[in-house]
Design a protein around this motif. Structure first.
Motif, short mmCIF file in Angstrom:
data_model
loop_
_atom_site.label_atom_id
_atom_site.label_comp_id
_atom_site.label_asym_id
_atom_site.label_seq_id
_atom_site.Cartn_x
_atom_site.Cartn_y
_atom_site.Cartn_z
N GLN A 8 2.32 -11.29 -3.58
CA GLN A 8 1.92 -10.24 -4.83
C GLN A 8 1.77 -8.88 -3.98
N ASP A 9 1.32 -8.96 -2.83
CA ASP A 9 0.72 -7.62 -2.07
C ASP A 9 2.20 -7.00 -1.63
N TYR A 10 3.09 -8.00 -1.24
CA TYR A 10 4.38 -7.48 -0.95
C TYR A 10 5.03 -6.39 -2.22
N ILE A 11 4.84 -7.05 -3.28
CA ILE A 11 5.29 -6.16 -4.44
C ILE A 11 4.44 -4.98 -4.53
N PHE A 12 3.15 -5.16 -4.48
CA PHE A 12 2.22 -3.83 -4.57
C PHE A 12 2.58 -2.77 -3.33
N VAL A 13 2.91 -3.36 -2.32
CA VAL A 13 3.05 -2.38 -1.15
C VAL A 13 4.39 -1.50 -1.57
N ARG A 14 5.31 -2.19 -2.00
CA ARG A 14 6.70 -1.50 -2.51
C ARG A 14 6.34 -0.30 -3.36
N ALA A 15 5.55 -0.71 -4.13
CA ALA A 15 5.22 0.27 -5.28
C ALA A 15 4.11 1.27 -4.91
N PHE A 16 3.64 0.89 -3.88
CA PHE A 16 2.52 2.05 -3.08
C PHE A 16 3.38 3.21 -2.43
N VAL A 17 4.53 2.85 -1.95
CA VAL A 17 5.27 3.78 -1.19
C VAL A 17 5.70 5.08 -2.13
N ASP A 46 -0.10 -4.42 -13.62
CA ASP A 46 -1.01 -3.39 -14.12
C ASP A 46 -1.24 -2.59 -13.06
N TYR A 47 -1.54 -3.02 -11.92
CA TYR A 47 -1.85 -2.12 -10.54
C TYR A 47 -0.69 -1.16 -10.47
N CYS A 48 0.51 -1.71 -10.41
CA CYS A 48 1.64 -0.81 -10.13
C CYS A 48 1.98 0.01 -11.12
N ALA A 91 -9.36 5.49 -1.65
CA ALA A 91 -10.19 4.34 -2.10
C ALA A 91 -9.39 3.04 -1.94
N ILE A 92 -8.13 3.09 -2.37
CA ILE A 92 -7.27 1.86 -2.01
C ILE A 92 -7.15 1.47 -0.73
N GLU A 93 -7.12 2.52 0.34
CA GLU A 93 -7.10 1.97 1.73
C GLU A 93 -8.36 1.41 2.29
N THR A 94 -9.36 1.97 1.72
CA THR A 94 -10.64 1.91 2.36
C THR A 94 -11.06 0.35 1.83
N VAL A 95 -10.74 0.22 0.41
CA VAL A 95 -10.97 -1.40 0.27
C VAL A 95 -10.55 -2.33 1.12
N TYR A 96 -9.30 -2.09 1.38
CA TYR A 96 -8.63 -3.16 2.28
C TYR A 96 -9.38 -3.08 3.77
N GLN A 97 -9.52 -1.92 4.48
CA GLN A 97 -10.21 -1.80 5.64
C GLN A 97 -11.39 -2.49 5.64
N ARG A 104 -4.53 -6.22 10.77
CA ARG A 104 -3.58 -5.15 10.12
C ARG A 104 -4.42 -3.98 9.32
N TRP A 105 -5.33 -4.32 8.60
CA TRP A 105 -6.17 -3.58 7.87
C TRP A 105 -7.76 -3.30 8.49
N GLY A 106 -8.13 -4.28 9.17
CA GLY A 106 -9.69 -4.30 9.61
C GLY A 106 -9.68 -3.56 10.95
N TYR A 145 -9.14 -2.47 -10.59
CA TYR A 145 -7.90 -3.18 -10.25
C TYR A 145 -7.92 -4.12 -8.91
N GLU A 146 -8.54 -3.70 -7.78
CA GLU A 146 -8.78 -4.33 -6.55
C GLU A 146 -9.48 -5.81 -6.99
N VAL A 147 -10.38 -5.66 -7.59
CA VAL A 147 -11.08 -6.96 -8.00
C VAL A 147 -10.38 -8.03 -8.77
N GLU A 148 -9.43 -7.29 -9.79
CA GLU A 148 -8.49 -8.20 -10.40
C GLU A 148 -7.38 -8.67 -9.65
N PHE A 149 -6.91 -7.87 -8.66
CA PHE A 149 -6.14 -8.40 -7.72
C PHE A 149 -6.55 -9.45 -6.89
N TRP A 150 -7.74 -9.61 -6.44
CA TRP A 150 -8.39 -10.66 -5.47
C TRP A 150 -8.37 -11.70 -6.43
#
Ligand SMILES: Cc1ncc(CN)c(N)n1
Length: 232
Positions: A54-63, A123-125, A147-153, A176-178, A218-223
């Motif tokens: 699912q994150d692969y799909i998200f990252v494509r939409a993030f570009v 929804d997030y995309c 905010a999006i990057e910081t949640v992952y970091q 990768r993010w930490g 959205y991040e909480v829903e994604f997890w």
């Protein structure tokens, strides 16, 4: 807004104020049971694979979202923080990230070509797509990016911290993010977001705060989806 520094008052950006004010939901997004399960070594591998695809799909939409910020940064007159270069380097990393997802997918036996987005991903995309609109202020977009990057970091750094029992095969994912370099990148985004917020109108600031909260939701829903809690 009065931006005059006051003697004896520490200079805090708006983002720090919001992190404090909304600490409950921020902690919900960065210390979610999915992340805690990675950290304590009990994560369900099928949940991990679901997250990966699912994150692969998200990252494509993030570009396109990040690309829209390059355009907005280039159009505005004040580039005192080197915004264009900072955002562009994030865009370049996303190129590597897409390759990284493909390699991880083959390592874990996940076929990305057949993965359909689940509702939280859709929804997030859609939310990201709305943020790419030229009508959305640069300030709101930059704050969302931070905010999006910081949640992952923050989430993945927690999986690498003192006392973590993250399985060795997931360490690369957490790195990768930490990693500290990405932490510095998030700090650069935070400075830009704070600088924009300092000069923003009250209306832009309140739109940015609402957007900050929506990112966290959205991040909480994604997890939740990744974890496979009932309903997903
Ligand atoms: C859902 C989500 N949020 C944030 C990130 C970090 N770019 C990500 N890859 N996926």
């Amino acid at each position: 807004m009065d931006v005059t520094p006051k003697p004896g008052v520490p200079c805090r950006g708006m983002t720090d104020t919001w992190l404090k004010k909304h600490t409950l939901i921020y902690t919900g997004a960065t210390r979610h049971p999915f992340i805690l399960a990675i950290r304590d070594g009990t994560v369900d591998i099928s949940a991990f694979k679901r997250w990966l695809s699912q994150d692969y799909i998200f990252v494509r939409a993030f570009v396109p979202f990040v690309a829209s910020l390059v355009v907005k940064a280039w159009k505005k007159s004040d580039d005192s923080h080197g915004d264009v270069e900072v955002i562009l380097s994030g865009l370049a990393s996303l190129n590597d990230e897409i390759d990284w997802f493909k390699k991880q997918a083959s390592k874990w036996g996940v076929d990305l070509s057949v993965v359909a987005p689940q509702k939280p991903t859709q929804d997030y995309c859609r939310f990201l797509e709305n943020l790419t609109s030229p009508e959305v202020d640069y300030t709101v977009g930059m704050m969302a990016y931070w905010a999006i990057e910081t949640v992952y970091q923050d989430s993945f750094a927690h999986c690498l911290g003192e006392g973590s029992k993250t399985p060795p095969e997931l360490e690369e994912v957490c790195q990768r993010w930490g990693n500290g370099g990405f932490g510095n990148y998030c700090s650069a985004l935070q400075s830009i977001a704070d600088w924009c917020l300092l000069k923003a109108t009250d209306d832009e600031v309140s739109k940015a705060e609402v957007t900050f909260l929506r990112v966290l939701e959205y991040e909480v829903e994604f997890w939740n989806m990744s974890r496979g809690i009932p309903g997903y």
